[in-house]
Design a protein around this motif. Structure first.
Motif, PDB file in Angstrom:
ATOM      1  N   LEU A  82      75.257  17.421  -3.377  1.00 51.14           N
ATOM      2  CA  LEU A  82      74.060  17.339  -4.370  1.00 51.14           C
ATOM      3  C   LEU A  82      74.767  17.111  -5.785  1.00 51.14           C
ATOM      4  O   LEU A  82      75.837  17.936  -5.866  1.00 51.14           O
ATOM      5  CB  LEU A  82      73.169  18.227  -4.276  1.00 51.14           C
ATOM      6  N   SER A  83      74.365  16.464  -6.686  1.00 50.38           N
ATOM      7  CA  SER A  83      74.732  16.416  -7.829  1.00 50.38           C
ATOM      8  C   SER A  83      73.580  16.559  -8.867  1.00 50.38           C
ATOM      9  O   SER A  83      72.532  16.410  -8.584  1.00 50.38           O
ATOM     10  CB  SER A  83      75.531  15.213  -8.318  1.00 50.38           C
ATOM     11  N   TYR A  84      73.747  16.786 -10.228  1.00 50.85           N
ATOM     12  CA  TYR A  84      72.635  16.973 -11.144  1.00 50.85           C
ATOM     13  C   TYR A  84      73.105  16.764 -12.407  1.00 50.85           C
ATOM     14  O   TYR A  84      74.053  17.281 -12.882  1.00 50.85           O
ATOM     15  CB  TYR A  84      71.746  18.352 -10.905  1.00 50.85           C
ATOM     16  N   GLY A  85      71.942  16.374 -13.258  1.00 50.70           N
ATOM     17  CA  GLY A  85      72.352  16.136 -14.748  1.00 50.70           C
ATOM     18  C   GLY A  85      71.156  16.489 -15.796  1.00 50.70           C
ATOM     19  O   GLY A  85      70.136  16.204 -14.979  1.00 50.70           O
ATOM     20  N   GLU A  86      71.429  16.790 -16.803  1.00 49.93           N
ATOM     21  CA  GLU A  86      70.159  17.051 -17.845  1.00 49.93           C
ATOM     22  C   GLU A  86      69.673  15.566 -18.103  1.00 49.93           C
ATOM     23  O   GLU A  86      70.237  14.636 -18.606  1.00 49.93           O
ATOM     24  CB  GLU A  86      70.781  17.756 -19.052  1.00 49.93           C
ATOM     25  N   LEU A  87      68.247  15.326 -18.055  1.00 53.85           N
ATOM     26  CA  LEU A  87      67.502  14.217 -18.580  1.00 53.85           C
ATOM     27  C   LEU A  87      67.388  14.175 -20.149  1.00 53.85           C
ATOM     28  O   LEU A  87      66.699  15.397 -20.457  1.00 53.85           O
ATOM     29  CB  LEU A  87      66.268  14.031 -17.542  1.00 53.85           C
ATOM     30  N   GLY A  88      67.578  13.582 -20.743  1.00 57.42           N
ATOM     31  CA  GLY A  88      67.147  13.451 -22.295  1.00 57.42           C
ATOM     32  C   GLY A  88      66.262  12.662 -22.684  1.00 57.42           C
ATOM     33  O   GLY A  88      65.596  11.976 -21.670  1.00 57.42           O
ATOM     34  N   PRO A  89      66.134  12.197 -23.802  1.00 60.09           N
ATOM     35  CA  PRO A  89      64.867  11.154 -24.230  1.00 60.09           C
ATOM     36  C   PRO A  89      64.978   9.670 -23.808  1.00 60.09           C
ATOM     37  O   PRO A  89      66.041   9.333 -23.262  1.00 60.09           O
ATOM     38  CB  PRO A  89      64.953  11.193 -25.739  1.00 60.09           C
ATOM     39  N   ILE A  90      63.648   9.265 -23.636  1.00 56.44           N
ATOM     40  CA  ILE A  90      63.734   7.886 -23.128  1.00 56.44           C
ATOM     41  C   ILE A  90      64.301   6.920 -24.202  1.00 56.44           C
ATOM     42  O   ILE A  90      63.916   6.921 -25.420  1.00 56.44           O
ATOM     43  CB  ILE A  90      62.035   7.479 -22.890  1.00 56.44           C
ATOM     44  N   ILE A  91      65.060   6.163 -23.713  1.00 54.79           N
ATOM     45  CA  ILE A  91      65.561   5.053 -24.636  1.00 54.79           C
ATOM     46  C   ILE A  91      64.832   3.562 -24.669  1.00 54.79           C
ATOM     47  O   ILE A  91      64.778   3.063 -25.688  1.00 54.79           O
ATOM     48  CB  ILE A  91      67.329   4.647 -24.247  1.00 54.79           C
ATOM     49  N   SER A  92      64.569   3.346 -23.480  1.00 54.95           N
ATOM     50  CA  SER A  92      63.719   2.025 -23.297  1.00 54.95           C
ATOM     51  C   SER A  92      63.155   2.135 -22.100  1.00 54.95           C
ATOM     52  O   SER A  92      63.424   2.813 -21.020  1.00 54.95           O
ATOM     53  CB  SER A  92      64.620   0.834 -23.634  1.00 54.95           C
ATOM     54  N   GLU A  93      62.258   1.218 -21.791  1.00 52.42           N
ATOM     55  CA  GLU A  93      61.412   1.185 -20.646  1.00 52.42           C
ATOM     56  C   GLU A  93      60.768  -0.360 -20.491  1.00 52.42           C
ATOM     57  O   GLU A  93      60.623  -1.059 -21.563  1.00 52.42           O
ATOM     58  CB  GLU A  93      60.298   2.183 -20.190  1.00 52.42           C
ATOM     59  N   ASP A  94      60.451  -0.579 -19.202  1.00 50.34           N
ATOM     60  CA  ASP A  94      59.872  -2.022 -18.970  1.00 50.34           C
ATOM     61  C   ASP A  94      58.781  -1.492 -17.747  1.00 50.34           C
ATOM     62  O   ASP A  94      58.301  -0.535 -17.721  1.00 50.34           O
ATOM     63  CB  ASP A  94      60.579  -3.091 -18.581  1.00 50.34           C
ATOM     64  N   ALA A  95      58.351  -2.618 -17.273  1.00 44.69           N
ATOM     65  CA  ALA A  95      57.236  -2.590 -16.321  1.00 44.69           C
ATOM     66  C   ALA A  95      57.373  -1.885 -15.242  1.00 44.69           C
ATOM     67  O   ALA A  95      56.740  -1.280 -14.484  1.00 44.69           O
ATOM     68  CB  ALA A  95      56.545  -3.818 -15.929  1.00 44.69           C
ATOM     69  N   THR A  96      58.606  -1.860 -14.882  1.00 45.35           N
ATOM     70  CA  THR A  96      59.112  -1.421 -13.401  1.00 45.35           C
ATOM     71  C   THR A  96      60.292  -0.095 -13.615  1.00 45.35           C
ATOM     72  O   THR A  96      60.460   0.791 -12.604  1.00 45.35           O
ATOM     73  CB  THR A  96      59.755  -2.340 -12.707  1.00 45.35           C
ATOM     74  N   SER A  97      60.798   0.076 -14.931  1.00 46.93           N
ATOM     75  CA  SER A  97      61.874   1.334 -15.048  1.00 46.93           C
ATOM     76  C   SER A  97      61.826   1.876 -16.372  1.00 46.93           C
ATOM     77  O   SER A  97      61.187   1.433 -17.125  1.00 46.93           O
ATOM     78  CB  SER A  97      63.245   0.523 -14.768  1.00 46.93           C
ATOM     79  N   VAL A  98      62.621   3.061 -16.341  1.00 48.68           N
ATOM     80  CA  VAL A  98      62.625   3.804 -17.517  1.00 48.68           C
ATOM     81  C   VAL A  98      64.060   4.255 -17.625  1.00 48.68           C
ATOM     82  O   VAL A  98      64.970   4.574 -16.465  1.00 48.68           O
ATOM     83  CB  VAL A  98      61.864   4.974 -17.345  1.00 48.68           C
ATOM     84  N   ARG A  99      64.773   3.942 -18.952  1.00 48.09           N
ATOM     85  CA  ARG A  99      65.975   4.292 -19.258  1.00 48.09           C
ATOM     86  C   ARG A  99      66.249   5.474 -20.148  1.00 48.09           C
ATOM     87  O   ARG A  99      65.447   5.414 -21.104  1.00 48.09           O
ATOM     88  CB  ARG A  99      66.785   3.048 -19.544  1.00 48.09           C
ATOM     89  N   ARG A 100      66.824   6.476 -19.731  1.00 46.07           N
ATOM     90  CA  ARG A 100      66.722   7.780 -20.484  1.00 46.07           C
ATOM     91  C   ARG A 100      68.329   8.290 -20.620  1.00 46.07           C
ATOM     92  O   ARG A 100      69.173   7.871 -19.829  1.00 46.07           O
ATOM     93  CB  ARG A 100      65.946   9.139 -19.649  1.00 46.07           C
ATOM     94  N   ILE A 101      68.663   8.938 -21.998  1.00 51.76           N
ATOM     95  CA  ILE A 101      69.694   9.660 -22.135  1.00 51.76           C
ATOM     96  C   ILE A 101      70.129  10.510 -20.941  1.00 51.76           C
ATOM     97  O   ILE A 101      68.931  11.222 -20.573  1.00 51.76           O
ATOM     98  CB  ILE A 101      69.535  10.343 -23.670  1.00 51.76           C
ATOM     99  N   PHE A 102      71.265  10.545 -20.602  1.00 50.52           N
ATOM    100  CA  PHE A 102      71.712  11.571 -19.274  1.00 50.52           C
ATOM    101  C   PHE A 102      72.823  12.132 -19.578  1.00 50.52           C
ATOM    102  O   PHE A 102      73.791  11.557 -20.328  1.00 50.52           O
ATOM    103  CB  PHE A 102      71.811  10.660 -18.227  1.00 50.52           C
ATOM    104  N   SER A 103      73.017  13.420 -19.056  1.00 52.69           N
ATOM    105  CA  SER A 103      74.411  14.403 -19.204  1.00 52.69           C
ATOM    106  C   SER A 103      74.514  14.837 -17.832  1.00 52.69           C
ATOM    107  O   SER A 103      73.908  15.678 -17.400  1.00 52.69           O
ATOM    108  CB  SER A 103      74.172  15.350 -20.328  1.00 52.69           C
ATOM    109  N   LEU A 104      75.696  14.593 -17.312  1.00 57.06           N
ATOM    110  CA  LEU A 104      75.948  15.109 -15.935  1.00 57.06           C
ATOM    111  C   LEU A 104      76.486  16.545 -16.195  1.00 57.06           C
ATOM    112  O   LEU A 104      77.185  17.035 -16.893  1.00 57.06           O
ATOM    113  CB  LEU A 104      77.216  14.275 -15.469  1.00 57.06           C
ATOM    114  N   ARG A 105      75.916  17.531 -15.361  1.00 60.52           N
ATOM    115  CA  ARG A 105      75.975  18.715 -15.360  1.00 60.52           C
ATOM    116  C   ARG A 105      76.956  19.253 -14.204  1.00 60.52           C
ATOM    117  O   ARG A 105      77.662  20.157 -14.309  1.00 60.52           O
ATOM    118  CB  ARG A 105      74.961  19.714 -15.407  1.00 60.52           C
ATOM    119  N   HIS A 106      76.823  18.627 -12.984  1.00 60.70           N
ATOM    120  CA  HIS A 106      77.705  18.957 -11.755  1.00 60.70           C
ATOM    121  C   HIS A 106      77.630  17.983 -10.604  1.00 60.70           C
ATOM    122  O   HIS A 106      76.686  17.209 -10.526  1.00 60.70           O
ATOM    123  CB  HIS A 106      76.633  20.360 -11.127  1.00 60.70           C
ATOM    124  N   GLY A 107      79.139  17.619 -10.466  1.00 62.29           N
ATOM    125  CA  GLY A 107      79.234  16.760  -9.359  1.00 62.29           C
ATOM    126  C   GLY A 107      79.708  15.348 -10.032  1.00 62.29           C
ATOM    127  O   GLY A 107      80.289  15.340 -10.912  1.00 62.29           O
TER     128      GLY A 107
END
Length: 383
Positions: A82-107
């Motif tokens: 398992l790996s995980y990271g912190e989700l940040g604010p939404i950058i953009s989105e469309d009808a099917t997806s959401v793109r967010r700032i992301f920072s890897l914390r482990h893995g």
């Protein structure tokens, strides 16, 4: 064949179907699931600083890819790690997806189509790795077997006064769930014992391999309570999450001498199990008549009268101060249960009813506000 025979055959068939249904869904209520990721969606894409996830469904706590606040994304790698990271604010989105700032914390970064879900615990290691706190891994011997715990002892002079006994929630729950609130308690100077219970977090399985929703699990938590008394603490604050809060209340009810329990902190408490089960069943579209039958069978299998675990009935008898925390949008434990409990409490009560919070997610929405609630409550009632 006579009409009577056809009727009897049909009746027998219906009884068999109902029995099979009831047994199957009582298993969903009672049987612990092996620890696993329990994914809600697949990662669409990930790079060094962003992640793309599917749009969330209308209702799914751990599939809410647009959740605002402090959350991890947790995913499974090809090798099963398992790996995980912190989700940040939404950058953009469309009808099917959401793109967010992301920072890897482990893995390691997730490959496309990696199974994933949101993680509201945020801290996922232990007190030393997450905060640099010295702690001991403890193991108590209970009625069902070994019970795991973390012990953070603090030196507070010659007189030891108050310690916090933390209890995590059910199913996804384990000791790590208590890490979010731990820094506030430690910084205030409290010694903290975070304890698990049967069927969770490396502790022994119950003898029948089933949940008892506090009816037996309280015995495991009492081991931690007895330990704190043996360490010389005169006052104990019970701090439970979800089913851990219900177990706290069950422990309080069963203690002959309740004078050592100074206060209670109840975050999203599971105050009435059948109501919670019915809520989940309705979300699956099951009719109440069938759900109630499964709940009755579940109670029969573990020898429990569910009404004996309705914590609302104890509210008016309690004398300890209570900090009650709940989310209006909680899809697991209806806020109406907490409202009802709060209306019956006669002892000092601080009720934090958070409009936007899902189940046990008030901390995620505003960690600083949550820390302030704890600080103000403890400073007033356990100085």
């Amino acid at each position: 064949m006579t009409v009577l025979k056809w009727f009897l055959i049909t009746l027998l068939f219906v009884i068999v179907i109902l029995a099979a249904f009831s047994w199957y869904f009582s298993n969903q209520i009672l049987k612990p699931a092996p620890y696993s990721l329990l994914p809600e969606f697949k990662v669409l894409a990930m790079d060094a600083h962003s992640v793309t996830l599917p749009q969330p469904p209308s209702k799914a706590q751990f599939a809410n890819s647009k959740a605002e606040g402090l959350y991890n994304l947790l995913w499974e790698n090809a090798d099963g790690s398992l790996s995980y990271g912190e989700l940040g604010p939404i950058i953009s989105e469309d009808a099917t997806s959401v793109r967010r700032i992301f920072s890897l914390r482990h893995g390691q970064n997730a490959a496309a189509n990696s199974p994933a879900r949101l993680d509201n615990w945020f801290f996922r290691e232990n007190p030393q790795q997450d905060y640099g706190y010295d702690y001991e891994d403890l193991s108590f011997q209970g009625q069902a077997g070994e019970v795991k715990a973390w012990w953070l002892a603090q030196q507070r002079g010659e007189t030891k006064d108050t310690a916090i006994l933390m209890i995590h929630g059910r199913r996804r729950g384990e000791l790590k769930e208590t890490l979010r609130a731990m820094p506030t308690l430690v910084e205030l100077g409290y010694s903290v014992l975070s304890i698990s219970y049967r069927n969770h977090s490396g502790s022994a399985m119950s003898q029948d391999g089933l949940y008892h929703y506090g009816a037996t699990e309280w015995q495991d938590v009492k081991l931690g309570y007895d330990f704190l008394k043996e360490q010389g603490f005169e006052r104990v604050v019970l701090y439970g999450f979800s089913m851990g809060a219900a177990i706290s209340l069950e422990l309080l009810e069963r203690l002959e001498d309740k004078s050592h329990i100074q206060a209670l902190i109840l975050d999203s408490p599971m105050l009435d199990a059948p109501t919670v089960f019915l809520t989940g069943a309705r979300q699956l579209g099951l009719p109440d008549i069938l759900s109630n039958l499964a709940i009755t069978v579940a109670g029969w299998r573990i020898g429990i009268n569910w009404s004996s675990l309705d914590q609302r009935l104890l509210a008016s008898q309690m004398t300890q101060p209570i900090l009650l925390i709940g989310g209006v949008r909680d899809s697991t434990i209806p806020i109406s249960l907490l409202d009802d409990f709060a209306s019956r409490v006669k002892s000092p009560l601080v009720y934090k009813r958070i409009d936007e919070a899902e189940h046990v997610e008030s901390w995620n929405l505003d960690p600083q506000a949550y820390a302030t609630w704890l600080t103000d409550f403890l400073s007033q009632y356990t100085p």
